[in-house]
Design a protein around this motif. Sequence first.
Motif, PDB file in Angstrom:
ATOM      1  N   LEU A 128       0.850  -1.194   0.000  1.00 30.53           N
ATOM      2  CA  LEU A 128       0.000   0.000   0.000  1.00 30.53           C
ATOM      3  C   LEU A 128       0.884   1.241   0.000  1.00 30.53           C
ATOM      4  O   LEU A 128       1.990   1.239   0.536  1.00 30.53           O
ATOM      5  CB  LEU A 128      -0.923  -0.008   1.218  1.00 30.53           C
ATOM      6  N   HIS A 129       0.357   2.325  -0.572  1.00 27.85           N
ATOM      7  CA  HIS A 129       1.145   3.532  -0.814  1.00 27.85           C
ATOM      8  C   HIS A 129       1.182   4.416   0.444  1.00 27.85           C
ATOM      9  O   HIS A 129       0.451   5.394   0.565  1.00 27.85           O
ATOM     10  CB  HIS A 129       0.499   4.290  -1.967  1.00 27.85           C
ATOM     11  N   LEU A 130       2.076   4.073   1.353  1.00 25.21           N
ATOM     12  CA  LEU A 130       2.146   4.834   2.611  1.00 25.21           C
ATOM     13  C   LEU A 130       2.742   6.223   2.402  1.00 25.21           C
ATOM     14  O   LEU A 130       2.378   7.173   3.091  1.00 25.21           O
ATOM     15  CB  LEU A 130       2.956   4.058   3.647  1.00 25.21           C
ATOM     16  N   ALA A 179     -16.227   9.040   2.575  1.00 23.21           N
ATOM     17  CA  ALA A 179     -14.784   8.798   2.553  1.00 23.21           C
ATOM     18  C   ALA A 179     -14.126   9.321   3.831  1.00 23.21           C
ATOM     19  O   ALA A 179     -13.065   8.842   4.236  1.00 23.21           O
ATOM     20  CB  ALA A 179     -14.144   9.452   1.327  1.00 23.21           C
ATOM     21  N   LEU A 193     -16.838  -0.331  -0.941  1.00 19.15           N
ATOM     22  CA  LEU A 193     -16.090  -0.869   0.203  1.00 19.15           C
ATOM     23  C   LEU A 193     -16.699  -2.193   0.690  1.00 19.15           C
ATOM     24  O   LEU A 193     -17.743  -2.617   0.206  1.00 19.15           O
ATOM     25  CB  LEU A 193     -16.091   0.160   1.339  1.00 19.15           C
ATOM     26  N   SER A 233     -20.781   0.213   1.073  1.00 19.23           N
ATOM     27  CA  SER A 233     -20.886   1.670   0.894  1.00 19.23           C
ATOM     28  C   SER A 233     -20.010   2.112  -0.275  1.00 19.23           C
ATOM     29  O   SER A 233     -19.053   1.428  -0.660  1.00 19.23           O
ATOM     30  CB  SER A 233     -20.500   2.416   2.180  1.00 19.23           C
ATOM     31  N   ILE A 234     -20.380   3.252  -0.841  1.00 21.97           N
ATOM     32  CA  ILE A 234     -19.691   3.751  -2.035  1.00 21.97           C
ATOM     33  C   ILE A 234     -19.050   5.092  -1.697  1.00 21.97           C
ATOM     34  O   ILE A 234     -19.740   6.006  -1.229  1.00 21.97           O
ATOM     35  CB  ILE A 234     -20.699   3.915  -3.200  1.00 21.97           C
ATOM     36  N   ILE A 235     -17.749   5.203  -1.895  1.00 21.94           N
ATOM     37  CA  ILE A 235     -17.059   6.463  -1.599  1.00 21.94           C
ATOM     38  C   ILE A 235     -16.366   7.005  -2.845  1.00 21.94           C
ATOM     39  O   ILE A 235     -16.176   6.295  -3.836  1.00 21.94           O
ATOM     40  CB  ILE A 235     -15.999   6.298  -0.485  1.00 21.94           C
ATOM     41  N   LEU A 253      -6.617   9.320  -0.049  1.00 23.22           N
ATOM     42  CA  LEU A 253      -7.184   7.997  -0.327  1.00 23.22           C
ATOM     43  C   LEU A 253      -6.939   7.564  -1.770  1.00 23.22           C
ATOM     44  O   LEU A 253      -6.776   6.374  -2.051  1.00 23.22           O
ATOM     45  CB  LEU A 253      -8.682   7.985  -0.019  1.00 23.22           C
ATOM     46  N   LEU A 303      -3.819   5.708  -1.919  1.00 28.24           N
ATOM     47  CA  LEU A 303      -3.898   4.467  -1.142  1.00 28.24           C
ATOM     48  C   LEU A 303      -4.627   3.377  -1.925  1.00 28.24           C
ATOM     49  O   LEU A 303      -4.214   2.214  -1.923  1.00 28.24           O
ATOM     50  CB  LEU A 303      -4.636   4.741   0.175  1.00 28.24           C
ATOM     51  N   SER A 305      -3.869  -0.970  -4.683  1.00 27.17           N
ATOM     52  CA  SER A 305      -4.324  -1.815  -3.563  1.00 27.17           C
ATOM     53  C   SER A 305      -4.761  -3.202  -4.033  1.00 27.17           C
ATOM     54  O   SER A 305      -5.144  -4.047  -3.222  1.00 27.17           O
ATOM     55  CB  SER A 305      -5.438  -1.118  -2.781  1.00 27.17           C
ATOM     56  N   THR A 355      -7.670  -5.421  -2.771  1.00 26.09           N
ATOM     57  CA  THR A 355      -7.721  -5.883  -1.375  1.00 26.09           C
ATOM     58  C   THR A 355      -8.513  -4.930  -0.480  1.00 26.09           C
ATOM     59  O   THR A 355      -8.797  -5.257   0.663  1.00 26.09           O
ATOM     60  CB  THR A 355      -6.307  -6.039  -0.769  1.00 26.09           C
ATOM     61  N   LEU A 356      -8.829  -3.734  -0.974  1.00 27.98           N
ATOM     62  CA  LEU A 356      -9.535  -2.753  -0.127  1.00 27.98           C
ATOM     63  C   LEU A 356     -10.941  -2.431  -0.642  1.00 27.98           C
ATOM     64  O   LEU A 356     -11.748  -1.871   0.105  1.00 27.98           O
ATOM     65  CB  LEU A 356      -8.737  -1.442  -0.037  1.00 27.98           C
ATOM     66  N   VAL A 406       1.756  -1.470   9.385  1.00 35.49           N
ATOM     67  CA  VAL A 406       0.870  -0.334   9.136  1.00 35.49           C
ATOM     68  C   VAL A 406      -0.088  -0.677   7.999  1.00 35.49           C
ATOM     69  O   VAL A 406      -1.300  -0.447   8.083  1.00 35.49           O
ATOM     70  CB  VAL A 406       1.686   0.940   8.817  1.00 35.49           C
ATOM     71  N   MET A 407       0.461  -1.257   6.924  1.00 36.10           N
ATOM     72  CA  MET A 407      -0.390  -1.671   5.792  1.00 36.10           C
ATOM     73  C   MET A 407      -1.446  -2.670   6.253  1.00 36.10           C
ATOM     74  O   MET A 407      -2.620  -2.567   5.878  1.00 36.10           O
ATOM     75  CB  MET A 407       0.462  -2.295   4.687  1.00 36.10           C
ATOM     76  N   SER A 448      -2.671  -3.033   9.220  1.00 37.14           N
ATOM     77  CA  SER A 448      -3.693  -2.427  10.085  1.00 37.14           C
ATOM     78  C   SER A 448      -4.672  -1.600   9.261  1.00 37.14           C
ATOM     79  O   SER A 448      -5.850  -1.497   9.612  1.00 37.14           O
ATOM     80  CB  SER A 448      -3.049  -1.612  11.217  1.00 37.14           C
ATOM     81  N   ILE A 449      -4.214  -1.034   8.156  1.00 40.34           N
ATOM     82  CA  ILE A 449      -5.130  -0.322   7.252  1.00 40.34           C
ATOM     83  C   ILE A 449      -6.081  -1.315   6.579  1.00 40.34           C
ATOM     84  O   ILE A 449      -7.294  -1.097   6.506  1.00 40.34           O
ATOM     85  CB  ILE A 449      -4.347   0.504   6.213  1.00 40.34           C
ATOM     86  N   ALA A 500      -8.624  -2.283   9.083  1.00 43.80           N
ATOM     87  CA  ALA A 500      -9.586  -1.216   9.376  1.00 43.80           C
ATOM     88  C   ALA A 500     -10.634  -1.105   8.273  1.00 43.80           C
ATOM     89  O   ALA A 500     -11.803  -0.836   8.529  1.00 43.80           O
ATOM     90  CB  ALA A 500      -8.859   0.115   9.550  1.00 43.80           C
ATOM     91  N   LEU A 501     -10.203  -1.313   7.021  1.00 42.14           N
ATOM     92  CA  LEU A 501     -11.120  -1.109   5.894  1.00 42.14           C
ATOM     93  C   LEU A 501     -11.866  -2.373   5.492  1.00 42.14           C
ATOM     94  O   LEU A 501     -12.939  -2.301   4.894  1.00 42.14           O
ATOM     95  CB  LEU A 501     -10.347  -0.562   4.677  1.00 42.14           C
TER      96      LEU A 501
END
Lengths: 457, 457
Positions: free
Chosen positions: A190-192, A434, B171, B175-177, B192, B195, B199, B202-203, B437-438, B440-441, B444-445
């Motif tokens: 992922l693009h940190l 978002a 997502l 939901s649509i963002i 975002l 990010l 991805s 995967t997100l 960190v990746m 955990s993102i 979260a998502l």
Amino acid sequence: METVIKNAVTDLEDILQNDQISTNPTILEQHSKDESYHKSSLPDVVVFPKCNKEVSEIVQIAAKHKLHVTPFGLGSCLEGHVIPYEHGITIDFSLMNKVLEIREKDFIVKVQPGVTRKQLNNELKKYGLFFPVDPGANATIGGMTATNASGTMSVRYGIMRDNVRNLEVVLADGSIIHTGNSAAKSSSGLHLNGLFVGSEGTLGCFTEITLKVYGIPEHITAARASFQTINEAVEAVVAIRQAGIPVARMELVDEPSMVQVNQHMDSNYQEVPTLFLEFHGNEAGLKQDVAFTEEIVKDFNCIEIHFETDNAKRNQLWDARHNLAYAYIHAYRGRKLMVTDVCLPISELAGAIHHAREALDTLHLPGGIVGHVGDGNYHALIMVNTEDSEEIQKAEAFNKQIVDYSLSRGGTCTGEHGVGIGKAKYQQQEHGDALNVMKSIKKALDPTGLFNPGKIF
Amino acid sequence: METVIKNAVTDLEDILQNDQISTNPTILEQHSKDESYHKSSLPDVVVFPKCNKEVSEIVQIAAKHKLHVTPFGLGSCLEGHVIPYEHGITIDFSLMNKVLEIREKDFIVKVQPGVTRKQLNNELKKYGLFFPVDPGANATIGGMTATNASGTMSVRYGIMRDNVRNLEVVLADGSIIHTGNSAAKSSSGLHLNGLFVGSEGTLGCFTEITLKVYGIPEHITAARASFQTINEAVEAVVAIRQAGIPVARMELVDEPSMVQVNQHMDSNYQEVPTLFLEFHGNEAGLKQDVAFTEEIVKDFNCIEIHFETDNAKRNQLWDARHNLAYAYIHAYRGRKLMVTDVCLPISELAGAIHHAREALDTLHLPGGIVGHVGDGNYHALIMVNTEDSEEIQKAEAFNKQIVDYSLSRGGTCTGEHGVGIGKAKYQQQEHGDALNVMKSIKKALDPTGLFNPGKIF
């Protein structure tokens, strides 16, 4: 001093030298504000780390004592990013101000966050290189990274996010990560990099920044084009972009702001809507670009176009543009600067500036419009009396009008200054659902809300 | 059919037409693989949505039945990104293949994810515009966004991430963002856009993509420069970059790959290390760039440099370059393609290619080296017999050697193909604690791990 602060200072004294910790009222006051109209607020203590290990330990001490952490560069931001409304520990990066490595062949440079953009460019000049991102202030690279700054050359060279290759970041648990690498591109993970650029100190503290830099162009020509109306100036910008001319800079300065330029530079330019342009390239190509531009601006009733190839005079011109906000601040002492910062699709720019100009005229406050119009980004600068709550309200209502106009036309509430405290109220309107994703990322990376509370979210 | 699949299909039948759902073995088989050597695996069901609402409902049905979701473009990826190792629902975007909006003045275009790059460029041509990101395959824009693709023009125009302005994303909760806006830049909120680009499904699932596009250059010149050694060709690349010449393309093709080019094009180019170059600009500037380049390559014992301004011949040349992977695949039927994809700081490129070449020679497998060398990105293509586990092991050990070399010199394990399943094993080595960190993102998502399991992480 509260016990919790005292205990934190005792812990800080274990890891830092005495002159790296301050609770001196003058120092606290210096770290209580930025260059904008936003209300000030004092930190409890200011620390001056010298390396990433110290930053990591400071963060851990803050977490232990449940004190907030606010990273601080030079305080030249414009939306209250560095103001510690929840007090706590402010980390000032002025002692971490070294250019660590210049890799000419790779066009990359590694710096500490406290290096300023002028300091960096002075170092780079020896290698025939330069770094193009140039906000008005002589900001730190750390601050510019935190706000995703841009400036006059972004139309050609991109914004901070485009030019950051790698960041060393201290996270909320004190761990130290690297968000990128030294290659020109990557599709790994992922693009940190992009996530941390523009995170405004809410996700972590930067301790090293690797930037992309550029060769100083072989030939540079600047131009100053005067127009009868602001609308014609903006339409000329759109036409130059459409023609595919690779301008390096494309700045709009309106009449009241030209008055400030003349006062600041002691010049006597026509006080009419003016475009400042710059072209970079090889000699032959540049000549052709310049000739084509001259033709285009004539179609928009350009009164006069003046070219400048002399280096010193060119720099003077851009200094005047860079110092415009300061020129306003000096001209209206006692007042403080509020500056709008929307960015729109370029097809919407003429309408937006027309709308802003009409609204500004009804305010009857000193101010003007300038902008990085090649990107669709413009600023209305207004000098407000922060003692007069009605005036502040009026100015904020104006700012909201500008933002509403931009958001309803596919734009953003901030092109380059960032959210800070000033634009937090527009985040839901701009991002919708978002924003929940952003909040969940903040929560995942900083579960206790240690870093820079109240900013962005 | 398992009960859970049956129940899911029943739910899908409520929201989709019959011809939008398939469990036909041929269709499943088509969605079980990509263009690489990676093992295939069947989805349970393939769906063909027509709009974002349908995608959202499919995702919610998948979540309800605890089935995984794998987005699928054309399957032209090279690291197994679209192979559903955990089965479940594959979402094929081929019915969402419309160019929705072209905004000439703003240089942006909005497309559905199933649009291919050639389809997009055919549409854009009518407006004098083009989209520069050009992986070898005629991939979909959705797939190119998911892998953060690049190609031959990234040295000048940037990679996918640089050219995505906005994404509509479904997502994990349906939901649509929107991750961005239509302005040229923004400092509002967390980034975002960057990010989600890269991805790899995967997100979330992309349902609309807004891209930056460019005016077709006034003048284009291509060049083919032949060298005695691969090292001299690479050193010439570094020198051209150093000289600040704004090349638009800069491709290396080694001897064995030139053999493939000749076979594929029915040409008789010298079968020696060759640079394919391209220059974009105005007539005068381009002439000067070309002359300067000619001078530089001579310093590196260039045997012959041939320029090409004829459009048809130029396109033929680049088609040959783009089809190189397919040329290898056709030349060695029965074998499958493994392709390394590291990207290094350009100062490390000559050493890296020399190292790769020596290692490749000891493998005794058909293959060659090509690369987007202006970015420091190169590929070793190897044709492997996937029935021969020893050969696969040997090739994978070679790939690991290449990656180790790159990572130890500040590079990345993948410059443009992405991680998928093939590079997941190098993520810890490349990113260290940043991988946490990746993760955990991701958590979260996508807390239940609905999307594309086993990829990247």
